[in-house]
Write a protein that holds these residues in place. Structure first.
Motif, PDB file in Angstrom:
ATOM      1  N   SER A   4       0.831  -1.208   0.000  1.00  0.00           N
ATOM      2  CA  SER A   4       0.000   0.000   0.000  1.00  0.00           C
ATOM      3  C   SER A   4       0.866   1.258   0.000  1.00  0.00           C
ATOM      4  O   SER A   4       0.528   2.246  -0.665  1.00  0.00           O
ATOM      5  N   ARG A   5       1.971   1.223   0.701  1.00  0.00           N
ATOM      6  CA  ARG A   5       2.879   2.373   0.695  1.00  0.00           C
ATOM      7  C   ARG A   5       3.509   2.555  -0.687  1.00  0.00           C
ATOM      8  O   ARG A   5       3.692   3.681  -1.158  1.00  0.00           O
TER       9      ARG A   5
ATOM     10  N   ASP B 293       1.701   8.908  -6.649  1.00  0.00           N
ATOM     11  CA  ASP B 293       2.243  10.268  -6.544  1.00  0.00           C
ATOM     12  C   ASP B 293       3.191  10.561  -7.704  1.00  0.00           C
ATOM     13  O   ASP B 293       3.197  11.664  -8.262  1.00  0.00           O
ATOM     14  N   ALA B 294       3.982   9.530  -8.078  1.00  0.00           N
ATOM     15  CA  ALA B 294       4.956   9.718  -9.154  1.00  0.00           C
ATOM     16  C   ALA B 294       4.283   9.765 -10.525  1.00  0.00           C
ATOM     17  O   ALA B 294       4.806  10.368 -11.471  1.00  0.00           O
ATOM     18  N   LYS B 295       3.099   9.171 -10.623  1.00  0.00           N
ATOM     19  CA  LYS B 295       2.414   9.075 -11.912  1.00  0.00           C
ATOM     20  C   LYS B 295       2.173  10.444 -12.538  1.00  0.00           C
ATOM     21  O   LYS B 295       2.306  10.624 -13.753  1.00  0.00           O
TER      22      LYS B 295
ATOM     23  N   VAL C 299      10.710   3.174   0.625  1.00  0.00           N
ATOM     24  CA  VAL C 299       9.679   2.848   1.607  1.00  0.00           C
ATOM     25  C   VAL C 299      10.305   2.182   2.835  1.00  0.00           C
ATOM     26  O   VAL C 299       9.994   2.519   3.981  1.00  0.00           O
ATOM     27  N   VAL C 300      11.198   1.223   2.583  1.00  0.00           N
ATOM     28  CA  VAL C 300      11.858   0.509   3.678  1.00  0.00           C
ATOM     29  C   VAL C 300      12.676   1.481   4.537  1.00  0.00           C
ATOM     30  O   VAL C 300      12.637   1.422   5.776  1.00  0.00           O
ATOM     31  N   ASN C 301      13.403   2.377   3.907  1.00  0.00           N
ATOM     32  CA  ASN C 301      14.214   3.343   4.660  1.00  0.00           C
ATOM     33  C   ASN C 301      13.331   4.277   5.490  1.00  0.00           C
ATOM     34  O   ASN C 301      13.682   4.629   6.628  1.00  0.00           O
TER      35      ASN C 301
END
Length: 475
Positions: free
Chosen positions: A26-27, A34-36, A66-68
């Motif tokens: 989901s993230r 957002d990038a689209k 996302v992980v960071n």
């Protein structure tokens, strides 16, 4: 996100965190959406790039972001929710298996990591109004002011060439060549060197042997370097200096008057004495404050006995130990030369590191509760003072480094904060002034200064416990 405590022992904590793959997904989708609207790709109109295409191109890099974010945000939020203050930045551990990491980045596996840290112990601050301190105070005498004025005046004294033999107080211009066992040594030669007999600028016994010489005389002077001489290769060595006297000059009469003051850039002799008195009072005032601070920290050390975070103690010990060993190496000495052993020195400095950390935590807690603040102006002044110790061409670079490095700035702030907390405590403690002589104020000052900055050298075997107990650097 699932948070599980896996270790709670003393001050040590370990937390296991599991972020389900669907949460990661989901993230990631939110980031792709957002990038689209922002990305520009050949063949696609703005905002019309399919998410599937974006995922193929940017999926892994976006998932890594996302992980960071999860690592950064969750570490902070978990600590806030638990109401814990970590002693140092938590140590994050996650899988090192490339295949497992690939599955996480592909959104096919949960993301798991652990946090290991030590908490700052809860410190209940006690009433410090009952701390009793006897503050030694010394009144600067007129005679001391006059003596210091004379020394300053002597530094700008003029000399007149003379034909006779050199006497005490005369300035002798010489060429010299130093030798040890008949061999010249580095730094042992000079030409047209001015030596004022009695100023003790050279090693003991050197200047006295110039008495009675006159211009044109040559002589071999025999001396011995002090055992504690800074250059280890010369310390304790017998040496000979071949001397050739170029000229002898007698000092003109020393007169303390307005004319002398003007040479020093001041308007009058009275102003010179006023400034000298102020400098002496400040010098002895610093000694007074340092002794009061030492008593205060000793009292706090007696009041607060708790387990200090192991990692902080380790870091503090390593700082001390690195300095100790570096100083010994530079001096060409060993622990045996300091009448101790490496094992005993380690034990002593370990105790010292524990004391420093405990006192640092106590002072930090007191400062927080008392609302002690270090202003931006104070930080700026201290930063400029620090930078001015560097060569001018490096100062801008050093300044930029500090302003861009929060940890470096923290090192500037720490001693300022500590001194302000000490001032706060001294203003509320039971302080009694005691008039003392100069000798009493300065008694054991060398040992106490060594204790205050114990990094300077290894301690003597006979007194490690005493010196470590006095150390008051709580940074």
């Amino acid at each position: 996100m699932q948070v599980t405590e896996t270790l709670n022992s003393g001050l040590k904590r370990e937390i296991k965190v599991t972020v389900p793959a669907q949460d990661l997904e989901s993230r990631l989708v939110a980031r792709l959406e957002d990038a689209k609207d922002k990305v520009r790709l050949k063949g696609f109109r703005p905002g019309k790039v399919p998410l599937s295409h974006l995922r193929r191109m940017y999926g892994k890099s976006f998932m890594a972001e996302v992980v960071n974010e999860i690592l950064s945000d969750s570490s902070r939020s978990i600590l806030e929710e638990r109401g814990e203050k970590p002693a140092m930045q938590p140590e994050i551990n996650m899988t090192e298996d490339e295949k497992e990491a690939e599955k996480v980045l592909d959104g096919q596996a949960d993301f798991e990591f652990s946090m290991a840290y030590e908490v700052i112990p809860a410190i209940e601050i006690k009433d410090f109004s009952g701390i009793k301190i006897e503050r030694p105070v010394y009144d600067v005498s007129d005679e001391e002011v006059d003596d210091q004025v004379k020394r300053i005046a002597d530094s700008v004294r003029t000399y007149e060439d003379k034909d006779g033999k050199a006497e005490d107080g005369d300035k002798v211009t010489i060429d010299y060549l130093g030798k040890i066992d008949g061999e010249a040594f580095d730094g042992g030669a000079a030409e047209d060197s001015d030596v004022v007999i009695g100023h003790n600028q050279f090693i003991p016994g050197f200047e006295e042997q110039l008495v009675g010489l006159k211009a044109g005389d040559e002589k071999t002077i025999k001396v011995k370097f002090p055992d504690e001489y800074a250059a280890a290769h010369l310390a304790g060595k017998d040496a000979e200096f071949d001397i050739k006297v170029k000229k002898v000059a007698a000092a003109e009469e020393l007169v303390i008057d307005d004319e002398l003051a003007k040479k020093l850039g001041l308007e009058s002799a009275d102003k010179l004495r006023e400034i000298v008195r102020g400098q002496l009072e400040n010098q002895f005032g610093q000694m007074t404050r340092q002794k009061a601070k030492r008593q205060l920290l000793d009292a706090l050390d007696d009041q607060y006995k708790f387990e200090a975070p192991e990692k902080l103690v380790e870091a503090e010990f390593q700082n001390i130990w690195n300095q100790v060993t570096r100083d010994l190496e530079n001096a060409g000495r060993t622990f045996e030369d300091e009448d101790t052993t490496e094992e005993e020195a380690r034990e002593e400095y370990q105790r010292l590191a524990e004391r420093r950390v405990r006192l640092g935590l106590v002072l930090a807690q007191i400062g927080e509760e008392q609302g002690v603040q270090v202003s931006e102006d104070e930080m700026q002044r201290s930063l400029i003072e620090s930078i001015q110790r560097y060569p001018r061409h490096q100062q801008q670079e050093i300044y930029d480094f500090y302003r861009q490095n929060p940890q470096a700035l923290a090192n500037i702030r720490a001693p300022l904060f500590e001194e302000k907390v000490v001032d706060e405590l001294l203003s509320k403690a039971d302080v009694t002034d005691k008039k003392v002589s100069r000798e009493e104020l300065m008694a054991d000052d060398e040992d106490e200064a060594e204790a205050e900055k114990p990094k300077a050298k290894a301690k003597k075997k006979a007194a490690p416990k005493k010196k470590a107990a006095k150390a008051d650097d709580a940074e």
